[in-house]
Enzyme design. Structure first.
Site, short mmCIF file in Angstrom:
data_model
loop_
_atom_site.label_atom_id
_atom_site.label_comp_id
_atom_site.label_asym_id
_atom_site.label_seq_id
_atom_site.Cartn_x
_atom_site.Cartn_y
_atom_site.Cartn_z
N HIS A 1 0.86 -0.98 0.21
CA HIS A 1 -0.08 -0.16 -0.53
C HIS A 1 1.28 1.00 -0.12
O HIS A 1 0.39 2.75 -0.08
CB HIS A 1 -0.41 0.32 1.24
CG HIS A 1 -1.92 -1.65 1.49
ND1 HIS A 1 -2.92 -0.43 -0.43
CD2 HIS A 1 -2.40 -2.07 2.13
CE1 HIS A 1 -3.46 -1.90 0.33
NE2 HIS A 1 -3.36 -2.74 1.23
N ASP B 1 -2.36 -9.85 -2.68
CA ASP B 1 -2.92 -9.88 -1.15
C ASP B 1 -4.64 -9.29 -1.84
O ASP B 1 -4.59 -9.47 -2.68
CB ASP B 1 -2.19 -8.29 -0.80
CG ASP B 1 -2.53 -8.41 0.38
OD1 ASP B 1 -2.32 -8.78 1.42
OD2 ASP B 1 -3.97 -7.28 1.07
N HIS C 1 -5.99 -7.00 -0.82
CA HIS C 1 -5.92 -5.58 -0.99
C HIS C 1 -5.77 -4.98 -2.66
O HIS C 1 -4.69 -5.78 -2.80
CB HIS C 1 -5.73 -5.03 -0.16
CG HIS C 1 -6.29 -5.21 1.30
ND1 HIS C 1 -6.11 -6.03 1.83
CD2 HIS C 1 -7.78 -4.89 2.00
CE1 HIS C 1 -6.36 -5.89 3.51
NE2 HIS C 1 -8.21 -5.56 3.53
N ASP D 1 -4.49 -13.08 3.31
CA ASP D 1 -6.34 -12.18 3.29
C ASP D 1 -7.38 -12.65 2.51
O ASP D 1 -8.04 -12.32 2.88
CB ASP D 1 -5.86 -10.95 4.20
CG ASP D 1 -5.03 -9.90 3.22
OD1 ASP D 1 -5.13 -10.41 2.37
OD2 ASP D 1 -4.85 -8.89 3.37
C1 SP5 Z 1 -0.81 -5.07 4.08
C2 SP5 Z 1 -2.94 -5.21 4.17
O1 SP5 Z 1 -3.28 -6.39 3.76
N1 SP5 Z 1 -3.42 -4.06 4.80
C3 SP5 Z 1 -4.51 -3.63 5.06
C4 SP5 Z 1 -5.29 -2.87 5.60
C5 SP5 Z 1 -6.33 -2.65 5.75
N2 SP5 Z 1 -6.82 -1.40 6.47
C6 SP5 Z 1 -8.24 -1.58 6.24
C7 SP5 Z 1 -8.91 -1.39 7.99
C8 SP5 Z 1 -10.56 -1.70 7.74
C9 SP5 Z 1 -11.43 -1.75 8.24
N3 SP5 Z 1 -12.91 -2.57 7.98
C10 SP5 Z 1 -12.87 -3.31 9.11
C11 SP5 Z 1 -13.75 -4.21 8.82
C12 SP5 Z 1 -13.95 -5.12 8.98
N4 SP5 Z 1 -14.77 -6.64 9.67
ZN ZN Z 2 -4.51 -7.50 2.65
#
Ligand code: SP5
Ligand code: ZN
Length: 340
Positions: free
Chosen positions: A161, A195, A197, A284
């Site tokens: 990211h 990943d 994301h 993830d």
């Molecule tokens: C490296 C990596 O996988 N980073 C991911 C960062 C994601 N952060 C976003 C957090 C958003 C939280 N949403 C909560 C949903 C829980 N069900």
């Molecule tokens: Zn991720």
């Protein structure tokens, strides 16, 4: 298989992050993740855990903005000297829009300029951990260039990211991008990001380049973090037009549908015929991940590893996310085994 790993990550342990609605949550991207992976690797007969070498700052400056890295280096000391009430972690509450932001000199002003969200929390050990993590990726890249068929960079903090001049999503230095850029001096590189994301930082860094093909398979940003990048119509710009590919997935995507997306990515990589492959590997995508919404099983993760390894390219596998600590070790071993 060589596994590059440094203990330096342990002092990067922010006390919390802030979820949607302002909810303070224990930091999901925690040191325990590495302990789970290490103990699973130690139970195999093929993992050889080794210390990274120090490559200095030049290969990191080649990817990241100097003033941004200076910010990472000095912000903790400045934070302690500031008048904030709670100094447990540096986290701004105002963010720069990317249109034509001015760059303030105040610490919180710069923090909002260089951060994209409330999960790239900085603490005392963050910069040292981020540098060691990048050195794991660089050491793995060097081993790959020297003829190792597959190498694992057990990076923490993760990197995909982080863009040229920003942190976000637990990421500060883009380890996979630093490794891919280092390898690109010796030949073309394909960087495949699996990943859950979108690897927005990687996308930004290579968007205008045609010597590094970047592909990210991820949850559709229309409903998932990082929201503002990762759409199918983003395909590169300038010389890089046609050298970036996003494959967004629906909620609930299962093994079979994931593998269709993967085959699309693999056929692009075969067409590009790179000298090296870098894989941003996030667990993830697993069905029971607390941040995920797709339904890839441990068997599916093994099949993904098998199909990528069948490209038979020198592969630098870089650790990204994955937050179900209980099964993280098992899933990583499943992914890596076909590469052994
Ligand atoms: C490296 C990596 O996988 N980073 C991911 C960062 C994601 N952060 C976003 C957090 C958003 C939280 N949403 C909560 C949903 C829980 N069900
Ligand atoms: Zn991720």
């Amino acid at each position: 298989m060589k596994v590059y790993y440094s203990e330096a990550h342990r002092k990067h342990e922010p006390p919390f992050e802030v979820f949607d609605g302002g909810l303070r949550t224990p930091y999901m991207e925690n040191p325990d993740r590495m302990d789970r992976i290490l103990s699973a690797l130690q139970q195999t007969d093929w993992a050889e855990v080794v210390e990274p070498k120090d490559f200095g700052l030049d290969p990191i400056y080649a990817v990241h903005d100097k003033e941004y890295l200076d910010f990472l280096a000095s912000s903790w000391t400045e934070w302690l000297a500031s008048e904030a009430k709670d100094k447990s972690t540096l986290l701004p509450a105002t963010f720069a829009l990317r249109r034509h932001p001015q760059k303030p000199s105040s610490l919180l002003g710069r923090a909002g300029y260089y951060m994209m969200d409330l999960s790239a929390c900085i603490v005392e050990g963050t910069y040292a951990a981020a540098l060691a993590s990048a050195n794991c990726a660089l050491s793995a890249a060097e081993a790959g260039a020297n003829g190792e068929q597959s190498v694992f960079a057990l990076c923490r903090p993760p990197g995909h990211h982080a863009g040229r001049d920003y942190a976000g999503g637990y990421c500060f230095i883009n380890n996979a991008a630093v490794a891919a850029n280092w390898l690109s001096l010796q030949g073309t590189v394909a960087l495949l990001d699996v990943d859950y994301h979108c690897g927005n930082g990687t996308q930004d860094i290579f968007y205008e380049r045609d010597d590094v093909l970047t592909i990210s398979i991820h949850a559709d940003p229309n409903f998932e973090y990082p929201y503002y990048a990762g759409y199918a119509n983003e395909t590169g710009a300038g010389a890089g037009r046609g050298f970036h590919k996003n494959i967004p997935l629906k909620k609930g995507t299962d093994n079979a549908r994931y593998l269709v997306a993967l085959e699309e990515a693999l056929s692009l990589i075969r067409g590009f015929a790179p000298k090296y492959l870098v894989i941003s590997t996030g667990m993830d995508i697993y069905a029971e991940d607390p941040l995920g919404t797709i339904k890839v099983t441990t068997e599916g993760i093994g099949e993904i590893g098998k199909r990528i390894s069948a490209l038979a390219l020198p592969a630098v596998i870089v650790m990204e996310g994955g937050y179900n600590n209980e099964v993280l070790g098992r899933n990583i071993v499943k992914f890596l085994t076909p590469f052994v």
